[in-house]
Write an enzyme that holds these catalytic residues in place. Structure first.
Site, mmCIF file in Angstrom:
data_model
loop_
_atom_site.group_PDB
_atom_site.id
_atom_site.type_symbol
_atom_site.label_atom_id
_atom_site.label_comp_id
_atom_site.label_asym_id
_atom_site.label_seq_id
_atom_site.Cartn_x
_atom_site.Cartn_y
_atom_site.Cartn_z
ATOM 1 C CG ASN A 9 50.901 48.558 38.400
ATOM 2 O OD1 ASN A 9 50.084 49.274 38.993
ATOM 3 N ND2 ASN A 9 51.106 48.634 37.095
ATOM 4 C CD1 TRP A 10 48.856 46.357 44.466
ATOM 5 C CD2 TRP A 10 47.459 47.507 45.788
ATOM 6 N NE1 TRP A 10 49.137 46.012 45.759
ATOM 7 C CE2 TRP A 10 48.295 46.701 46.600
ATOM 8 C CE3 TRP A 10 46.506 48.325 46.391
ATOM 9 C CZ2 TRP A 10 48.190 46.696 47.995
ATOM 10 C CZ3 TRP A 10 46.405 48.314 47.783
ATOM 11 C CH2 TRP A 10 47.238 47.497 48.571
ATOM 12 C CG HIS A 94 51.985 50.071 33.142
ATOM 13 N ND1 HIS A 94 51.031 49.530 32.327
ATOM 14 C CD2 HIS A 94 52.429 49.058 33.933
ATOM 15 C CE1 HIS A 94 50.893 48.242 32.618
ATOM 16 N NE2 HIS A 94 51.728 47.931 33.589
ATOM 17 C CD GLU A 96 47.757 48.011 32.238
ATOM 18 O OE1 GLU A 96 47.663 48.608 33.318
ATOM 19 O OE2 GLU A 96 47.943 46.769 32.161
ATOM 20 N N GLY A 172 48.873 40.553 31.818
ATOM 21 C CA GLY A 172 47.494 40.161 32.112
ATOM 22 C C GLY A 172 46.962 39.067 31.203
ATOM 23 C CB SER A 212 51.759 36.524 32.975
ATOM 24 O OG SER A 212 50.693 37.145 32.291
#
Ligand code: 13P
Length: 249
Positions: A9-10, A94, A96, A172, A212
Site C-alpha cells: 500500500n503506497w 483502511h 487512515e 507506521g 510495520s
C-alpha cells in the site's frame, strides 16, 4: 489451499517519475515464493502502473473507491472507472480512511456492495486502536467491524474478499504486533467467519496482517498458521525490502 498474498500500500507517496522508477526496480527483483504480489499506487498513477506491469506477476490495485457508480461526487472515483483501466481489486476500510475521512462501517458496507456488484475483489481492512487493546476490547472491536460491513453478504461473496487485520497502533509506528498477537487475532477472525458462514468459507479466506511488517520480522509473522500474507506500507516503497517480504514465505 488459501492464497498467500503480499500487497504494498503506497498510500500518498510517489509521483509519476518515482512510480516509474519503483516499478522498474520491482520488476528486477526475483520472486522465490508462491505469494500473489500486489501494489496499490495512488489513483493518478494507476494507469501507468497497470500498463507497465502487464507482462509481470504484479497486480495493480486501488487504495479506495466511492460507493456510487457515477454522479456529483467531486474528487471521487468509482468502481466502474477503476475497472475501465483494468483494475480488479480495491482496498477498502483502511484505518487512515476511517480516521481522516470519516469512513464508517455503514459507508464501507455500501462500498463493499458496489465493489462486488462490479465483480471486483476487495482487500477489506480493519483493526483496533491502542485504547481498545489496553482495555481488552480488541476482539469485540474487530468482530463488530467485520460483522457490520460484511456479514450481510452471502457466503459465496467471500471468494472475492481478502481480510487485512491492521492494528492501528502498529501502523507506521515501527511497533508490530508480536507473531503470537497476530496469530491469536487471525484465529479469532477465522472462528468468527466459521460461526457465521461455516468452516469451508472460513478456511478459504486469506487473512493478511498489516502494521510495520519489515524484512526482519516478516518470516516469523508469516510462519503463523492463520497469517496468509501481509499488507505493507513503508517497506513497500523500497523494491528490495518489499521483495524480501514477498519472499519471506
Ligand atoms: P506500515 O507497514 O508502514 O506500518 O503500514 C501498514 C499499512 O497501513 C498498510 O496498509
Amino acid at each position: 489451499m488459501r492464497k498467500h498474498i503480499v500487497a504494498g500500500n503506497w498510500k500518498m507517496n510517489n509521483g509519476l517519475i518515482q512510480t516509474e522508477t519503483l516499478i522498474s526496480e520491482l520488476k528486477q527483483q526475483e520472486q522465490t515464493s508462491d505469494a500473489e504480489v500486489m501494489i496499490a499506487p495512488s489513483f493518478t498513477n494507476l494507469w501507468h502502473a497497470f500498463e507497465s506491469t502487464r507482462q509481470h506477476d504484479i497486480e495493480v490495485v486501488a487504495q479506495n473507491m466511492h460507493f456510487s457508480d457515477k454522479g456529483a461526487y467531486t474528487g471521487e472515483v468509482s468502481a466502474g472507472m477503476l475497472k475501465s483501466l483494468g483494475i480488479k481489486t480495491v482496498i477498502l476500510g483502511h484505518s487512515e480512511r476511517r480516521a481522516y475521512y470519516n469512513e464508517t462501517d455503514e459507508s464501507l458496507a455500501k462500498k463493499v456492495d458496489a465493489a462486488l456488484q462490479n465483480n471486483m475483489r476487495i482487500i477489506f481492512c480493519f483493526g483496533e486502536e491502542l485504547s481498545d487493546r489496553k482495555s481488552g476490547n480488541e476482539e469485540t472491536v474487530v468482530e463488530n467491524q467485520i460483522k457490520n460491513a460484511l456479514f450481510h453478504l452471502e457466503a459465496s461473496a467471500f471468494k472475492n474478499i481478502v481480510l487485512a487485520y491492521e492494528p492501528v497502533w502498529a501502523i507506521g509506528t515501527g511497533e508490530t504486533a508480536s507473531p503470537e498477537q497476530a496469530q491469536d487475532m487471525h484465529a479469532f477472525i477465522r472462528k468468527t467467519l466459521a460461526n457465521n458462514y461455516g468452516n469451508d468459507t472460513a478456511e478459504s479466506v486469506s487473512i493478511l496482517y498489516g502494521g510495520s511488517v519489515k524484512p526482519n520480522n516478516a518470516k516469523e509473522i508469516f510462519s503463523k498458521p492463520d497469517v496468509d500474507g501481509g499488507l505493507i506500507g513503508g517497506a513497500s516503497l523500497k523494491a528490495e525490502d518489499f521483495y524480501a517480504i514477498v519472499n519471506a514465505f
